[in-house]
Design an enzyme around this catalytic site. Structure first.
Site, PDB file in Angstrom:
ATOM      1  N   GLY A  45       0.883  -1.238   0.180  1.00  0.00           N
ATOM      2  CA  GLY A  45       0.113  -0.193   0.019  1.00  0.00           C
ATOM      3  C   GLY A  45       1.021   1.104   0.117  1.00  0.00           C
ATOM      4  O   GLY A  45       2.028   1.124   0.436  1.00  0.00           O
ATOM      5  N   GLN A  50       3.629   9.857   0.899  1.00  0.00           N
ATOM      6  CA  GLN A  50       4.734   9.029   0.993  1.00  0.00           C
ATOM      7  C   GLN A  50       5.691   9.491  -0.261  1.00  0.00           C
ATOM      8  O   GLN A  50       6.647   8.992  -0.363  1.00  0.00           O
ATOM      9  CB  GLN A  50       4.339   7.750   1.117  1.00  0.00           C
ATOM     10  CG  GLN A  50       3.494   7.177   2.522  1.00  0.00           C
ATOM     11  CD  GLN A  50       3.724   5.649   2.561  1.00  0.00           C
ATOM     12  OE1 GLN A  50       2.463   5.208   2.033  1.00  0.00           O
ATOM     13  NE2 GLN A  50       4.558   5.100   3.104  1.00  0.00           N
ATOM     14  N   CYS A  98       6.043  -0.152   7.328  1.00  0.00           N
ATOM     15  CA  CYS A  98       5.480   1.127   6.516  1.00  0.00           C
ATOM     16  C   CYS A  98       6.939   1.301   5.536  1.00  0.00           C
ATOM     17  O   CYS A  98       7.940   1.522   6.313  1.00  0.00           O
ATOM     18  CB  CYS A  98       5.082   2.078   7.466  1.00  0.00           C
ATOM     19  SG  CYS A  98       4.837   3.763   6.267  1.00  0.00           S
ATOM     20  N   LEU A  99       6.745   1.701   4.567  1.00  0.00           N
ATOM     21  CA  LEU A  99       7.701   1.797   3.549  1.00  0.00           C
ATOM     22  C   LEU A  99       8.636   3.275   4.037  1.00  0.00           C
ATOM     23  O   LEU A  99       9.485   3.508   4.124  1.00  0.00           O
ATOM     24  CB  LEU A  99       7.352   2.128   2.078  1.00  0.00           C
ATOM     25  CG  LEU A  99       7.093   0.748   1.463  1.00  0.00           C
ATOM     26  CD1 LEU A  99       6.517   1.082   0.130  1.00  0.00           C
ATOM     27  CD2 LEU A  99       8.000   0.026   1.563  1.00  0.00           C
ATOM     28  N   HIS A 140      -4.384   1.587   7.604  1.00  0.00           N
ATOM     29  CA  HIS A 140      -2.944   1.945   7.886  1.00  0.00           C
ATOM     30  C   HIS A 140      -2.808   3.196   6.716  1.00  0.00           C
ATOM     31  O   HIS A 140      -2.194   4.332   6.846  1.00  0.00           O
ATOM     32  CB  HIS A 140      -1.815   0.980   7.319  1.00  0.00           C
ATOM     33  CG  HIS A 140      -0.617   1.214   7.344  1.00  0.00           C
ATOM     34  ND1 HIS A 140       0.296   1.081   8.264  1.00  0.00           N
ATOM     35  CD2 HIS A 140      -0.099   1.922   6.378  1.00  0.00           C
ATOM     36  CE1 HIS A 140       1.515   1.342   7.964  1.00  0.00           C
ATOM     37  NE2 HIS A 140       1.498   2.123   6.811  1.00  0.00           N
ATOM     38  N   GLU A 141      -3.336   3.124   5.531  1.00  0.00           N
ATOM     39  CA  GLU A 141      -3.186   3.922   4.332  1.00  0.00           C
ATOM     40  C   GLU A 141      -3.914   5.376   4.818  1.00  0.00           C
ATOM     41  O   GLU A 141      -3.497   6.443   4.421  1.00  0.00           O
ATOM     42  CB  GLU A 141      -3.593   3.531   2.922  1.00  0.00           C
ATOM     43  CG  GLU A 141      -2.646   2.315   2.748  1.00  0.00           C
ATOM     44  CD  GLU A 141      -1.011   2.549   2.784  1.00  0.00           C
ATOM     45  OE1 GLU A 141      -0.567   3.502   2.658  1.00  0.00           O
ATOM     46  OE2 GLU A 141      -0.335   1.400   3.019  1.00  0.00           O
ATOM     47  N   HIS A 144      -2.107   7.735   6.812  1.00  0.00           N
ATOM     48  CA  HIS A 144      -1.208   8.429   6.145  1.00  0.00           C
ATOM     49  C   HIS A 144      -1.780   9.788   5.563  1.00  0.00           C
ATOM     50  O   HIS A 144      -1.165  10.853   5.759  1.00  0.00           O
ATOM     51  CB  HIS A 144      -0.643   7.808   4.917  1.00  0.00           C
ATOM     52  CG  HIS A 144       0.334   6.923   5.218  1.00  0.00           C
ATOM     53  ND1 HIS A 144       1.832   7.194   5.878  1.00  0.00           N
ATOM     54  CD2 HIS A 144       0.611   5.607   5.181  1.00  0.00           C
ATOM     55  CE1 HIS A 144       2.438   6.377   6.185  1.00  0.00           C
ATOM     56  NE2 HIS A 144       2.228   5.287   5.488  1.00  0.00           N
TER      57      HIS A 144
HETATM   58 ZN    ZN Z   1       2.715   3.332   5.557  1.00  0.00          ZN
END
Ligand code: ZN
Length: 182
Positions: A45, A50, A98-99, A140-141, A144
């Site tokens: 995701g 991000q 998370c990236l 989670h997304e 963000h």
């Molecule tokens: Zn994330």
């Protein structure tokens, strides 16, 4: 085109992202680039903040996780201006990463069953009910888009231990295999 992923400590990850309409410039290109960036980084995701765009856009492709349940096989989505409602107060705790926060994985509590109102890539209005792992990914997304990170949701001692890693990310002492921006 692969985009650099903004890391923990960058202020854009803390901004509340804004809604967009179908006139947003080069949206199709951005969506394509976000999918490419996510896939190259082995992510499932990715939210627009991000990659440095403070807009309410998320891409998801969990098809690589199909071992965890065949329902993920076709879980590839574009969510624009998503609105989340929980269908139940029931929660589940599962490990997340998370990236934007490389090297940190922690248990986070999420709703098990959610409703999502959103626009797809063609700006068609849609509603979807999601459970289990799909619901976790989406929550989670969406965090963000609201300037929130999964590490904000871990508590007490765990948070204290994670802080050391978080500080080293902030200082740039991290070297993931994908392109990043501090
Ligand atoms: Zn994330």
């Amino acid at each position: 085109m692969t985009l650099p992923i903004y890391l923990y400590g960058h202020p854009i990850l803390r901004k509340k992202a804004t809604e967009i309409d179908k006139d947003y410039p080069e949206l199709d290109k951005l969506i394509k680039d976000m999918f490419e960036t996510m896939q190259k980084a082995d992510g499932i995701g990715l939210a627009a903040p991000q990659v440095g765009k403070s807009i309410r856009l998320i891409v998801i492709d969990a098809s690589s996780l199909k071992d965890e349940g065949s329902e993920l096989q076709d879980f590839k989505r574009v969510y624009i201006n998503p609105k989340l409602t929980n269908n139940t107060d029931e929660t589940i705790t599962a490990e997340e990463g998370c990236l934007s926060v490389p090297g940190v994985r922690e248990n986070v509590q999420r709703y098990t069953d959610i409703k999502l109102d959103y626009f797809d890539q063609n700006f068609e209005e849609k509603t979807e009910n999601l459970k289990g792992f799909k619901a976790i990914i989406v929550q989670h997304e969406i965090d963000h888009l609201n300037g929130k990170l999964f590490v904000d949701r871990i508590s007490g001692l765990k948070k204290h231990l994670a802080n050391k890693k978080l500080n080293s990310i902030k200082k740039g002492k991290v070297n993931p295999f994908y392109k990043v921006k501090l």
